[in-house]
Design an enzyme around this catalytic site. Structure first.
Site, PDB file in Angstrom:
ATOM      1  N   LYS A 163      25.911  29.808  35.317  1.00 26.52           N
ATOM      2  CA  LYS A 163      27.259  30.143  34.846  1.00 26.52           C
ATOM      3  C   LYS A 163      28.245  29.736  35.924  1.00 26.52           C
ATOM      4  O   LYS A 163      28.111  30.140  37.083  1.00 26.52           O
ATOM      5  CB  LYS A 163      27.307  31.652  34.635  1.00 26.52           C
ATOM      6  CG  LYS A 163      28.659  32.213  34.343  1.00 26.52           C
ATOM      7  CD  LYS A 163      28.525  33.721  34.230  1.00 26.52           C
ATOM      8  CE  LYS A 163      29.775  34.366  33.718  1.00 26.52           C
ATOM      9  NZ  LYS A 163      30.944  34.115  34.532  1.00 26.52           N
TER      10      LYS A 163
HETATM   11  P1  FBP Z   1      36.039  36.168  32.473  1.00 25.34           P
HETATM   12  O1  FBP Z   1      35.844  35.478  31.152  1.00 25.34           O
HETATM   13  O2  FBP Z   1      36.803  37.428  32.355  1.00 25.34           O
HETATM   14  O3  FBP Z   1      36.565  35.202  33.496  1.00 25.34           O
HETATM   15  O4  FBP Z   1      34.592  36.635  32.913  1.00 25.34           O
HETATM   16  C1  FBP Z   1      33.702  35.804  33.548  1.00 25.34           C
HETATM   17  C2  FBP Z   1      33.410  36.337  34.926  1.00 25.34           C
HETATM   18  O5  FBP Z   1      32.385  35.605  35.537  1.00 25.34           O
HETATM   19  C3  FBP Z   1      32.997  37.796  34.976  1.00 25.34           C
HETATM   20  O6  FBP Z   1      31.633  37.967  34.809  1.00 25.34           O
HETATM   21  C4  FBP Z   1      33.500  38.184  36.323  1.00 25.34           C
HETATM   22  O7  FBP Z   1      33.816  39.525  36.425  1.00 25.34           O
HETATM   23  C5  FBP Z   1      34.757  37.396  36.447  1.00 25.34           C
HETATM   24  O8  FBP Z   1      34.560  36.209  35.736  1.00 25.34           O
HETATM   25  C6  FBP Z   1      35.079  37.118  37.884  1.00 25.34           C
HETATM   26  O9  FBP Z   1      36.245  36.386  37.927  1.00 25.34           O
HETATM   27  P2  FBP Z   1      36.913  36.089  39.319  1.00 25.34           P
HETATM   28  O10 FBP Z   1      35.818  35.642  40.202  1.00 25.34           O
HETATM   29  O11 FBP Z   1      37.889  35.020  39.011  1.00 25.34           O
HETATM   30  O12 FBP Z   1      37.526  37.326  39.802  1.00 25.34           O
END
Ligand code: FBP
Length: 304
Positions: free
Chosen positions: A203
């Site tokens: 991911k």
């Molecule tokens: P989002 O779709 O809200 O971006 O979620 C994906 C994700 O990987 C979450 O699992 C994680 O909490 C978030 O993004 C972290 O985002 P960032 O590193 O930008 O704070």
């Protein structure tokens, strides 16, 4: 088993039957089931950003049941969350959607080099009936080597129990600039490292049209590697995941317009990505609006 799932699982044929069957359950579940694409709801933002920043726009989302219901009603492939959120509904929603236990989490309070703390275990994932474990690494961080060594142990233990590992590979910290965190060469590098670590599902964030490393710029330029269109950048990341032999999904990021997110999803599909993992863009909208968006995302992947 449909041809698309079979072709994907053929790339995992050195894995044990437990892993293959869990991957099959994710690939065959929900609206995109059988299409070879997946759409996953991740809800660990309460740890990462705090609950008010995450759920303040849509207070119903403070309730863990909300996310199970959202993922189930929209027919998503899986729901990923830390132990507290998953445990809360694990009994009530048992068997209704594949779940992914997020084993480590960071927060926005600690400061210092980006790092994650272990918040649950492979044993917890087994007890909760999960279909995979999730683990974040921050390539580039001063804490990177510790995180990778933890990941190695977690992946080894999960594999021994027949559970696939989903690696969130988010470059940040160290010498990386903010722009560099999502640069195409950096995202591709992070994705490849996750694959090398043995991730079954990778991911990453969407890559931007920026190349961070001077050394990488030379190869992008000499080989005429296309970076301008998002679908070309997605293809590059897919190539970095063992020439497309690993499932790679792209995160949604902060809230944006429906048109923007659907256009990104179209590019992910055209570039050969395996799907989306969309959190804030789903649960920061009211339930009906969030579900409608998630269904549209699934339909793009399904080809409708
Ligand atoms: P989002 O779709 O809200 O971006 O979620 C994906 C994700 O990987 C979450 O699992 C994680 O909490 C978030 O993004 C972290 O985002 P960032 O590193 O930008 O704070």
């Amino acid at each position: 088993m449909g041809d698309r799932i079979k072709n994907i699982l053929d790339n995992y044929k050195s894995e044990n039957p437990g892993i293959i069957s869990k991957l099959y359950s994710i690939l065959s579940h929900g609206r995109t089931g059988g299409s070879g694409k997946v759409v996953i709801l991740p809800v660990d933002q309460g740890f990462e950003h705090g609950a008010d920043r995450s759920f303040g726009k849509n207070p119903e989302a403070y309730d863990p049941d909300y996310h199970y219901n959202l993922a189930i009603k929209c027919g998503l492939s899986a729901y990923a969350a830390p132990i507290g959120f998953l445990s809360d509904g694990a009994q009530e929603f048992a068997g209704r959607i594949p779940t992914i236990l997020k084993l480590n989490n960071s927060d926005s309070l600690s400061g210092g080099e980006p790092d994650q703390a272990l918040t649950s275990s492979v044993g917890d994932a087994l007890r909760l009936g999960c279909s995979a474990v999730g683990f974040t690494i921050y390539p580039g961080s001063g804490k990177y080597k510790d995180m990778v060594e933890e990941a190695r142990e977690v992946i080894k233990e999960a594999r021994s129990c027949g559970l696939p590992a989903v690696i969130w590979s988010y470059p940040r910290g160290g010498a990386l600039t903010k722009e560099g965190e999502t640069a195409l060469d950096v995202i591709s590098y992070g994705a490849h490292m996750a694959a090398l670590l043995g991730a079954h599902i990778i991911k990453v964030k969407l890559p931007s049209d920026h190349i961070f490393s001077e050394e990488a710029k030379k190869i992008y330029s000499s080989e005429g590697i296309k970076t301008q269109n998002l679908e070309d950048r997605i293809s590059r990341v897919v190539l970095n995941c063992f020439a497309g032999k690993r499932i790679v999904v792209f995160s949604g990021g902060p809230a944006k317009s429906e048109d923007e997110i659907l256009s990104e999803v179209t590019s992910i599909k055209q570039g050969g990505g395996s799907g989306s993992i969309v959190g804030r863009n789903a649960f920061q909208r009211k339930f009906d609006e969030g579900s409608s968006l998630l269904r549209k995302i699934c339909d793009i992947y399904k080809g409708n």
